[in-house]
Design an enzyme around this catalytic site. Structure first.
Site, mmCIF file in Angstrom:
data_model
loop_
_atom_site.group_PDB
_atom_site.id
_atom_site.type_symbol
_atom_site.label_atom_id
_atom_site.label_comp_id
_atom_site.label_asym_id
_atom_site.label_seq_id
_atom_site.Cartn_x
_atom_site.Cartn_y
_atom_site.Cartn_z
ATOM 1 N N GLN A 128 17.580 55.226 13.878
ATOM 2 C CA GLN A 128 17.439 56.667 14.394
ATOM 3 C C GLN A 128 18.513 57.165 15.221
ATOM 4 O OE1 GLN A 128 13.960 57.907 17.056
ATOM 5 N NE2 GLN A 128 13.363 59.132 15.531
ATOM 6 N N GLY A 129 19.370 58.115 14.888
ATOM 7 C CA GLY A 129 20.243 58.468 15.678
ATOM 8 C C GLY A 129 19.984 59.832 16.240
ATOM 9 N N SER A 131 18.606 60.407 20.059
ATOM 10 C CA SER A 131 18.907 60.410 21.507
ATOM 11 C C SER A 131 20.398 60.264 21.531
ATOM 12 C CB SER A 131 18.556 59.254 22.275
ATOM 13 O OG SER A 131 16.931 59.468 22.190
ATOM 14 N N SER A 163 17.648 52.399 17.781
ATOM 15 C CA SER A 163 16.898 51.321 16.938
ATOM 16 C C SER A 163 17.416 50.681 15.634
ATOM 17 C CB SER A 163 15.444 51.860 17.058
ATOM 18 O OG SER A 163 14.842 52.301 18.166
ATOM 19 N N GLU A 246 6.200 59.963 14.171
ATOM 20 C CA GLU A 246 6.451 58.767 15.044
ATOM 21 C C GLU A 246 5.473 58.744 16.303
ATOM 22 O OE1 GLU A 246 10.041 59.377 17.347
ATOM 23 O OE2 GLU A 246 10.209 57.012 17.766
#
Length: 396
Positions: A128-129, A131, A163, A246
């Site tokens: 996951q990109g 933040s 992550s 999520e």
């Protein structure tokens, strides 16, 4: 949904329990927590076993390759998997828990055909990109740019707390495609293949000694426009779909693991010498154990409600923030209780005195990630206040 097993649910539970009893012992031993390539191998091996047995994507619609199970069957399987000591979703977390569901809700037929089966078989691992260094909880402040160049976007910028990036094949990424628009309006959701030239991955080592997260540095990374999910500049809306999954159901596995840690801590307390007896003889500690057990039961009932609501509406909405806020606080309180029970044993990650004390120390430290990942507790409070209770928006 029913809160107790019907005859059909009891039959499903028995069949799942029998399959898990046979399948779990075939897995290779768990690798070193820092060896992420080995962890990918083991996690995807387990995912393939689930897929071949018809238990992958258990709550996904059957037309997208899932089992199409009822909410009750979904939770029953999670309960039985935890009871059998089966692996958590591991490196498949991002793909299975929110990228895949987002593609089902918002992706094109071509994107669904290309990606969903790979997620379910374990062949495709996602990261996951979202933040960035100055845009974590204030996600809409992200600065990573994507400039349209014909049939491609050209991406430059930096992501952080990504992550599983070091073992991922694809990244669900938010980029800014209109820097002149209000910050919530100029964002786009893209599928970025991790082998695209221009991507550098630098692992981040956490206080637990694990490199689960990484920084991503993006230097003119070219991604086809066909990899866009939703419309250009509509990424904030799509991202909220992702975050609803999520927060709504993404922490269910961790919730069961926390319940297991609570049970283990009771066992440790019963065997830890304290004064003339054991730590369990401390009435104050036992009262805290009881309060936490009651809250865990309540949260599991809350989880059932969220999953049921999500199945009815397709997307879990406000319940996810309430669950995550309460769950994050509970994990910290359980961790604090563990430190008091363990006393000096809490100074080591190793198991002390033949008891599984190391997992309790890891659980305490993991709590900081629980209360910040997927939006901090303060962000969840704002969501509940503004979107659920209808209170005035916070001054920004």
């Amino acid at each position: 949904m029913q809160l107790r097993d019907s005859e059909a649910d009891a039959d499903f539970r028995a069949r799942a329990r029998a399959w898990l009893a046979d399948a779990v012992p075939t897995l290779a031993p768990e690798p070193d927590p820092t060896d992420w390539p080995a962890r990918r191998t083991r996690d995807t091996q387990w995912q393939r076993l689930l897929f071949d047995a018809g238990y992958a994507g258990i709550n996904w619609p059957a037309e997208y390759g899932g089992r199409g199970a009822t909410p009750t069957e979904h939770l029953i399987f999670l309960e039985e998997a935890n009871r059998a000591g089966a692996p958590d979703v591991g490196v498949g977390f991002v793909g299975q828990m929110h990228a895949g569901p987002t593609l089902i809700a918002e992706g094109t037929p071509e994107q669904q055909d290309h990606h969903l089966r790979g997620i379910l078989t374990g062949d495709h691992v996602w990261c996951q990109g979202f933040s960035e260094p100055e845009a974590g909880s204030d996600l809409a402040s992200l600065r990573t740019r994507a400039v349209r160049d014909g049939d491609h976007y050209v991406i430059s910028g930096q992501k952080i707390w990504t992550s599983h990036a070091q073992v991922a094949d694809y990244c669900e990424m938010l980029v800014r495609t209109d820097p002149e628009a209000p910050k919530h309006k100029g964002i786009t959701w893209l599928i970025v293949p991790m082998d695209t030239p221009g991507i550098e991955v630098r692992p981040l080592v956490t206080v637990q000694g694990s490199a689960e997260f990484a920084e991503l540095f993006l230097d003119e990374v070219r991604v086809p426009v066909t990899n866009r999910v939703g419309a250009e500049n509509d990424g904030w809306r799509v991202a909220n779909v992702t975050l609803s999954f999520e927060r709504g159901t993404g922490f269910v596995g961790e919730m069961l693991e926390t319940t297991r840690l609570h049970g283990e801590l009771v066992r440790i307390a019963r065997q830890t010498p304290r004064a003339s007896g054991t730590a369990w003889d401390d009435v104050g500690l036992r009262r805290e154990f009881g309060a936490l057990a009651a809250e865990l039961d309540a949260l599991w009932a809350f989880t059932k409600r969220n999953v049921s609501a999500g199945e009815r509406g397709g997307i879990p909405i406000s319940g996810g923030s309430g669950f995550k806020l309460a769950y994050g606080a509970l994990v910290h309180r359980l961790g604090d209780l563990a430190l008091r029970v363990l006393d000096r044993a809490s100074l080591s990650f190793d198991d002390i005195g033949g008891l599984p004390t190391g997992a309790q120390v890891h659980g305490k430290l993991h709590g900081f990630g629980v209360s910040t990942g997927g939006g901090t507790s303060q962000i969840q409070q704002n969501i509940l206040a503004e979107r659920v209770l209808g209170l005035p928006r916070e001054a920004r």
